[in-house]
Design a protein around this motif. Structure first.
Motif, PDB file in Angstrom:
ATOM      1  N   ALA A 181       0.855  -1.167  -0.089  1.00 49.07           N
ATOM      2  CA  ALA A 181      -0.019  -0.009   0.048  1.00 49.07           C
ATOM      3  C   ALA A 181       0.940   1.415   0.009  1.00 49.07           C
ATOM      4  N   ALA A 182       0.239   2.307  -0.588  1.00 47.94           N
ATOM      5  CA  ALA A 182       0.794   3.805  -0.402  1.00 47.94           C
ATOM      6  C   ALA A 182      -0.065   4.550  -0.779  1.00 47.94           C
ATOM      7  N   HIS A 183       0.131   5.905  -0.461  1.00 47.94           N
ATOM      8  CA  HIS A 183      -0.924   6.975  -0.858  1.00 47.94           C
ATOM      9  C   HIS A 183      -0.964   7.098  -2.406  1.00 47.94           C
ATOM     10  N   ALA A 184      -2.029   7.368  -2.608  1.00 47.11           N
ATOM     11  CA  ALA A 184      -2.333   7.134  -4.365  1.00 47.11           C
ATOM     12  C   ALA A 184      -1.919   8.680  -4.946  1.00 47.11           C
ATOM     13  N   SER A 185      -1.329   9.663  -4.099  1.00 41.87           N
ATOM     14  CA  SER A 185      -0.430  10.653  -4.618  1.00 41.87           C
ATOM     15  C   SER A 185       0.751  10.309  -4.971  1.00 41.87           C
ATOM     16  N   GLU A 186       1.211   9.454  -4.464  1.00 45.81           N
ATOM     17  CA  GLU A 186       2.531   8.763  -4.614  1.00 45.81           C
ATOM     18  C   GLU A 186       2.720   7.458  -5.217  1.00 45.81           C
ATOM     19  N   PRO A 187       2.015   6.872  -6.275  1.00 48.90           N
ATOM     20  CA  PRO A 187       1.913   5.388  -6.684  1.00 48.90           C
ATOM     21  C   PRO A 187       3.203   4.743  -6.725  1.00 48.90           C
ATOM     22  N   ASP A 188       4.315   5.446  -7.038  1.00 52.35           N
ATOM     23  CA  ASP A 188       5.407   4.594  -7.247  1.00 52.35           C
ATOM     24  C   ASP A 188       6.107   4.443  -5.777  1.00 52.35           C
ATOM     25  N   ALA A 189       5.494   4.694  -4.644  1.00 48.05           N
ATOM     26  CA  ALA A 189       5.947   4.193  -3.328  1.00 48.05           C
ATOM     27  C   ALA A 189       5.519   2.927  -2.979  1.00 48.05           C
ATOM     28  N   GLY A 190       4.554   2.451  -3.936  1.00 47.98           N
ATOM     29  CA  GLY A 190       3.953   1.019  -3.450  1.00 47.98           C
ATOM     30  C   GLY A 190       3.936   0.099  -4.478  1.00 47.98           C
ATOM     31  N   GLU A 191       3.263  -1.188  -4.558  1.00 45.21           N
ATOM     32  CA  GLU A 191       3.265  -2.253  -5.519  1.00 45.21           C
ATOM     33  C   GLU A 191       1.681  -2.210  -5.758  1.00 45.21           C
ATOM     34  N   ASN A 192       1.206  -1.963  -6.883  1.00 45.87           N
ATOM     35  CA  ASN A 192      -0.269  -1.874  -7.015  1.00 45.87           C
ATOM     36  C   ASN A 192      -0.929  -3.247  -7.448  1.00 45.87           C
ATOM     37  N   ALA A 193      -1.493  -3.997  -6.253  1.00 48.61           N
ATOM     38  CA  ALA A 193      -1.929  -5.272  -6.616  1.00 48.61           C
ATOM     39  C   ALA A 193      -2.936  -5.468  -7.672  1.00 48.61           C
ATOM     40  N   VAL A 194      -3.723  -4.478  -7.969  1.00 46.81           N
ATOM     41  CA  VAL A 194      -4.764  -4.344  -9.236  1.00 46.81           C
ATOM     42  C   VAL A 194      -3.946  -4.517 -10.506  1.00 46.81           C
ATOM     43  N   TYR A 195      -2.731  -3.662 -10.717  1.00 44.93           N
ATOM     44  CA  TYR A 195      -2.112  -4.018 -11.875  1.00 44.93           C
ATOM     45  C   TYR A 195      -1.462  -5.355 -12.126  1.00 44.93           C
ATOM     46  N   ARG A 196      -1.112  -5.768 -10.872  1.00 45.98           N
ATOM     47  CA  ARG A 196      -0.600  -7.421 -11.004  1.00 45.98           C
ATOM     48  C   ARG A 196      -1.664  -8.240 -11.283  1.00 45.98           C
ATOM     49  N   ALA A 197      -2.948  -8.043 -10.442  1.00 48.10           N
ATOM     50  CA  ALA A 197      -3.967  -8.782 -11.141  1.00 48.10           C
ATOM     51  C   ALA A 197      -4.439  -8.615 -12.419  1.00 48.10           C
ATOM     52  N   CYS A 198      -4.461  -7.573 -13.038  1.00 45.31           N
ATOM     53  CA  CYS A 198      -4.812  -7.429 -14.409  1.00 45.31           C
ATOM     54  C   CYS A 198      -3.616  -7.956 -15.337  1.00 45.31           C
ATOM     55  N   ASP A 199      -2.501  -7.870 -15.024  1.00 42.26           N
ATOM     56  CA  ASP A 199      -1.388  -8.858 -15.903  1.00 42.26           C
ATOM     57  C   ASP A 199      -1.912 -10.466 -15.702  1.00 42.26           C
ATOM     58  N   ALA A 200      -2.378 -10.780 -14.498  1.00 41.59           N
ATOM     59  CA  ALA A 200      -2.776 -12.054 -14.413  1.00 41.59           C
ATOM     60  C   ALA A 200      -4.192 -12.249 -15.345  1.00 41.59           C
ATOM     61  N   VAL A 201      -5.099 -11.605 -15.220  1.00 44.98           N
ATOM     62  CA  VAL A 201      -6.218 -11.485 -16.228  1.00 44.98           C
ATOM     63  C   VAL A 201      -5.743 -11.544 -17.731  1.00 44.98           C
ATOM     64  N   ASP A 202      -4.883 -10.832 -18.153  1.00 48.89           N
ATOM     65  CA  ASP A 202      -4.267 -11.087 -19.442  1.00 48.89           C
ATOM     66  C   ASP A 202      -3.782 -12.568 -19.744  1.00 48.89           C
ATOM     67  N   VAL A 203      -3.003 -12.920 -18.718  1.00 49.22           N
ATOM     68  CA  VAL A 203      -2.582 -14.366 -19.146  1.00 49.22           C
ATOM     69  C   VAL A 203      -3.823 -15.433 -19.060  1.00 49.22           C
ATOM     70  N   VAL A 204      -4.911 -15.082 -18.397  1.00 51.29           N
ATOM     71  CA  VAL A 204      -5.940 -16.160 -18.420  1.00 51.29           C
ATOM     72  C   VAL A 204      -6.639 -15.864 -19.992  1.00 51.29           C
ATOM     73  N   ARG A 205      -6.810 -14.497 -20.283  1.00 52.88           N
ATOM     74  CA  ARG A 205      -7.381 -14.294 -21.491  1.00 52.88           C
ATOM     75  C   ARG A 205      -6.507 -14.757 -22.696  1.00 52.88           C
ATOM     76  N   ASP A 206      -5.175 -15.132 -22.594  1.00 51.43           N
ATOM     77  CA  ASP A 206      -4.698 -15.608 -23.869  1.00 51.43           C
ATOM     78  C   ASP A 206      -4.582 -17.134 -23.477  1.00 51.43           C
ATOM     79  N   LEU A 207      -5.033 -17.889 -22.777  1.00 52.38           N
ATOM     80  CA  LEU A 207      -5.020 -19.348 -22.655  1.00 52.38           C
ATOM     81  C   LEU A 207      -5.800 -19.870 -23.536  1.00 52.38           C
ATOM     82  N   ASP A 208      -5.282 -21.215 -24.034  1.00 46.08           N
ATOM     83  CA  ASP A 208      -5.895 -21.892 -25.128  1.00 46.08           C
ATOM     84  C   ASP A 208      -6.666 -22.872 -24.286  1.00 46.08           C
ATOM     85  N   PHE A 209      -8.097 -22.879 -25.009  1.00 51.35           N
ATOM     86  CA  PHE A 209      -9.129 -23.597 -24.403  1.00 51.35           C
ATOM     87  C   PHE A 209      -8.946 -25.119 -24.670  1.00 51.35           C
TER      88      PHE A 209
END
Length: 359
Positions: A181-209
């Motif tokens: 966590a970090a204050h949203a006015s200094e986003p580089d001070a934290g690690e954004n879990a939502v961004y990481r989750a979105c990266d994971a969603v991209d992986v799922v989106r590209d999986l072969d069925f």
């Protein structure tokens, strides 16, 4: 109504969405009164019965379940389930899924005169992940072959009850992204879990069925993100985020969901894993199809089914399974759930023919 309709109505009238005990009691009492079979009641609430138990040769089981999903308000009156007959159908919670088919199995089991070992099983807990089936398997229930009486009517075309030779399973997963966590006015001070989750969603989106052939039929899997939740306040960089994933599995193949863990801070947890089913004996599938054809005017086919059933647990344990039953697509779990009395009779005749010929 005839005996099959009356037995179905009796079973449907018994509430069994929170506690299956009374429904299991009714099935057990009927089997003890109407048959000379070896009847057992397991600790998990299952009802099991055998004819010619331990006879030489391979065994055949007819399998159903007597638990149901919670009823709609319209399906309950004064604490009891409402059961109505009209236009050749029986309406009520559990009529299609699947007390009607259980009743057909019970009567076919009673009336049959097999030379070999034939069993009947009605499990508890199917609607909550197959707890009854798993308990029965753990206790040694291991038929060589099984007809699981879940729905297979009107799958290839209207007016027929088909033979299901494969169905999909379901794997439900949670992807958890961790950050700081970090204050949203200094986003580089934290690690954004939502961004990481979105990266994971991209992986799922590209999986072969995954896809697989079973007895000449193509079974297709699927993977879909079904939810995402993260963040605690509009001005805080989120430190956690969870993503839910629904995967429909196919026999022998899985989507490569483990790839999400290549992303920093992302972990993968399987919450539910209902196994798929594939019939591994074409001769048995043909034998059931022949009996089905003799029991109806239409031309049934071997088909696949999108939904998981207890056949998955049995197949995983080594039983050769098919699915054959009265429920139609779109009937189960609805406010106007119903089953055709004529189709129930069709199922009874198919089950009876299979049992009579078993040796």
């Amino acid at each position: 109504m005839d005996e099959l309709g009356e037995l179905t109505a009796d079973l449907v009238s018994i509430p069994s969405h929170e506690d299956e005990t009374a429904a299991g009691d009714a099935i057990e009492a009927w089997l003890r009164a109407e048959t000379e079979a070896d009847v057992e009641r397991g600790d998990a609430g299952n009802v099991l019965a055998w004819k010619n138990r331990d006879a030489d040769g391979e065994s055949l089981a007819f399998v159903g379940h007597h638990d149901v999903v919670p009823p709609d308000d319209s399906q309950v009156a004064d604490g009891e389930y409402v059961v109505e007959e009209r236009d050749g159908r029986l309406y009520g919670r559990g009529a299609a899924d699947m007390k009607g088919a259980v009743a057909a199995c019970m009567l076919a089991f009673r009336d049959s005169t097999p030379a070999g070992e034939v069993a009947f099983a009605s499990f508890a807990g199917e609607e909550v992940g197959g707890t009854g089936a798993r308990a029965a398997i753990d206790d040694g229930f291991a038929p060589d072959y099984a007809v699981v009486a879940e729905g297979s009517t009107n799958y290839s075309k209207a007016g027929v009850t088909d033979v299901v030779v494969a169905h999909r399973g379901r794997r439900g997963s949670t992807l958890t992204a961790e950050g700081s966590a970090a204050h949203a006015s200094e986003p580089d001070a934290g690690e954004n879990a939502v961004y990481r989750a979105c990266d994971a969603v991209d992986v799922v989106r590209d999986l072969d069925f995954p896809e697989v052939d079973v007895l000449g039929h193509r079974v297709h899997g699927s993977v879909a993100v079904t939810g995402i939740e993260g963040g605690s306040a509009w001005n805080v960089v989120p430190e956690t985020c969870e993503v839910t994933v629904d995967e429909r599995t196919v026999p022998g193949e899985r989507a490569a969901l483990e790839r999400v863990e290549d992303i920093d801070g992302v972990s993968w947890t399987v919450d539910q894993d209902l196994p798929p089913m594939a019939c591994d004996d074409g001769d048995f599938a043909d034998r059931v199809l022949d009996a089905a054809r003799e029991s109806q005017d239409g031309d049934p086919e071997q088909v696949t089914k999108p939904h998981a059933t207890d056949a998955g647990w049995l197949a995983q344990a080594g039983t050769t399974c098919v699915v054959y039953g009265a429920s139609e697509p779109g009937e189960a779990h609805t406010a106007d759930e119903s089953v055709s009395l004529g189709v129930l009779d069709r199922c009874y005749r198919t089950y009876r023919a299979l049992a009579d010929d078993w040796r």
